[in-house]
Design a protein around this motif. Structure first.
Motif, PDB file in Angstrom:
ATOM      1  N   PRO A 250      31.578  36.707  36.910  1.00 14.54           N
ATOM      2  CA  PRO A 250      31.817  35.488  36.134  1.00 14.54           C
ATOM      3  C   PRO A 250      33.304  35.227  35.950  1.00 14.54           C
ATOM      4  O   PRO A 250      34.096  36.154  35.817  1.00 14.54           O
ATOM      5  CB  PRO A 250      31.123  35.784  34.799  1.00 14.54           C
ATOM      6  N   GLY A 251      33.667  33.943  35.957  1.00 19.02           N
ATOM      7  CA  GLY A 251      35.062  33.560  35.793  1.00 19.02           C
ATOM      8  C   GLY A 251      35.640  33.007  37.072  1.00 19.02           C
ATOM      9  O   GLY A 251      35.185  33.324  38.180  1.00 19.02           O
ATOM     10  N   ASP A 252      36.651  32.157  36.910  1.00 19.04           N
ATOM     11  CA  ASP A 252      37.250  31.484  38.060  1.00 19.04           C
ATOM     12  C   ASP A 252      38.523  32.140  38.561  1.00 19.04           C
ATOM     13  O   ASP A 252      38.907  31.971  39.708  1.00 19.04           O
ATOM     14  CB  ASP A 252      37.566  30.015  37.714  1.00 19.04           C
ATOM     15  N   ASN A 253      39.211  32.864  37.706  1.00 15.65           N
ATOM     16  CA  ASN A 253      40.479  33.480  38.092  1.00 15.65           C
ATOM     17  C   ASN A 253      40.403  34.974  37.795  1.00 15.65           C
ATOM     18  O   ASN A 253      40.578  35.398  36.651  1.00 15.65           O
ATOM     19  CB  ASN A 253      41.635  32.835  37.330  1.00 15.65           C
ATOM     20  N   LEU A 254      40.138  35.745  38.850  1.00 12.68           N
ATOM     21  CA  LEU A 254      39.911  37.174  38.682  1.00 12.68           C
ATOM     22  C   LEU A 254      40.677  37.967  39.736  1.00 12.68           C
ATOM     23  O   LEU A 254      40.812  37.534  40.879  1.00 12.68           O
ATOM     24  CB  LEU A 254      38.426  37.508  38.816  1.00 12.68           C
TER      25      LEU A 254
END
Length: 302
Positions: A250-254
């Motif tokens: 989950p998440g867009d910037n990882l």
């Protein structure tokens, strides 16, 4: 009779006789494609590397990678090992190498310890993550000598993922199930016949979690159709796995990293660090790194 020097190293390990053995021919000029393939078959390692002058003088080398049966567009432990070998031979090596390969350009960062001694390399996969077809769970299970119940599909079904070389990636239920896996070459042949989209290539990467950690994994890779019943350390497969798992997180910037054990069941334990970056706007990219240990050197007459 022409003679070519070669160097052998153990990759993704800090221990002699651990990791994945590799042979590197640092000056392979003059060898034909057929000779390279025959030498790789004679070496009988999972991969053998032949270093040639680059097509573009801005790059450091053209690197060709062969299993005992075929040429690879990209592979992880051969690039880590070749960067290590060339850096040690150079005396005063650059911080980075750029290798030309079938899959694209591979950037190799040389790793050193606190005293400056060269210890290994970190490579950037030549392509961003691409996902292809799903592969039926029962096909994966029969190829690996497991039951369909041993394959976990909650996070993802078995599928083809690549950052330069495609692998069928599947999660298994436990370390015990992973240890029971046995490649069945006849079932791999049947699998590529049943699934034409595999284009005759069926490299199977199985992985499972070590305990409750999301980043500590153990893996095994079977590629009998490429002449490798089992690989002790598969950097390109681990890079694809890291990219896949990061794409699902989950998440867009990882920016995530994974510590992956491989080769344990073969008696050649390997330690691989694979990392991946994901942004909301761009592709998922991956790196893989590890240590190397010198093993030997010799001369081969052709």
């Amino acid at each position: 009779m022409p003679a070519y020097d070669y160097v052998t190293v153990n990759v993704f390990t800090s221990e002699r006789f651990g990791g994945n053995p590799l042979a590197v021919f640092p000056d392979a000029g003059g060898l034909t494609d057929a000779q390279m393939q025959r030498i790789a078959a004679d070496m009988n390692l999972s991969e053998t590397v032949f270093v040639l002058p680059p097509a573009d003088p801005r790059h450091h080398a053209q690197v060709r990678i062969f299993t005992p049966k075929l040429e690879m567009p990209f592979a992880g432990h051969p690039n880590v090992g070749t960067g290590f070998v060339l850096a040690r031979m150079a005396g005063d090596p650059p911080e980075h190498y750029t290798f030309e390969e079938i899959a694209g350009l591979v950037r190799v960062h040389i790793l050193r310890d606190q005293t400056g001694v060269i210890t290994g390399a970190r490579i950037s996969a030549p392509r961003s993550l691409s996902l292809d077809i799903a592969v039926p769970t029962e096909v994966v299970a029969t190829c690996a000598g497991l039951s369909p119940a041993d394959i976990v599909t909650e996070a993802h079904t078995p599928l083809v993922a690549s950052v330069g070389t495609p692998f069928v990636i599947a999660e298994v239920a436990s370390l015990e199930a992973l240890a029971r896996a046995r490649p069945n070459a006849a079932m791999f042949e049947a699998g590529v016949s049943r699934i034409p989209a595999l284009a005759g290539k069926f490299n199977l990467m199985l992985y499972t979690r070590r305990g409750e950690s999301l980043i500590h994994l153990r893996a095994r890779m079977f590629a009998p159709l490429a002449g490798v019943a089992e690989d002790a350390a598969s950097g390109s497969a681990c890079a694809a796995l890291a990219a896949l798992l990061t794409s699902l997180a989950p998440g867009d910037n990882l920016a995530l990293h994974y510590e992956i054990e491989q080769g344990v069941e073969m008696g050649r334990p390997s330690q691989i660090v694979a990392a991946a970056n994901k942004t909301g706007e761009g592709p998922v990219t991956a790196t893989v790194s590890g240590n190397c240990v010198p093993a030997g050197h010799g001369t081969l007459e052709v």
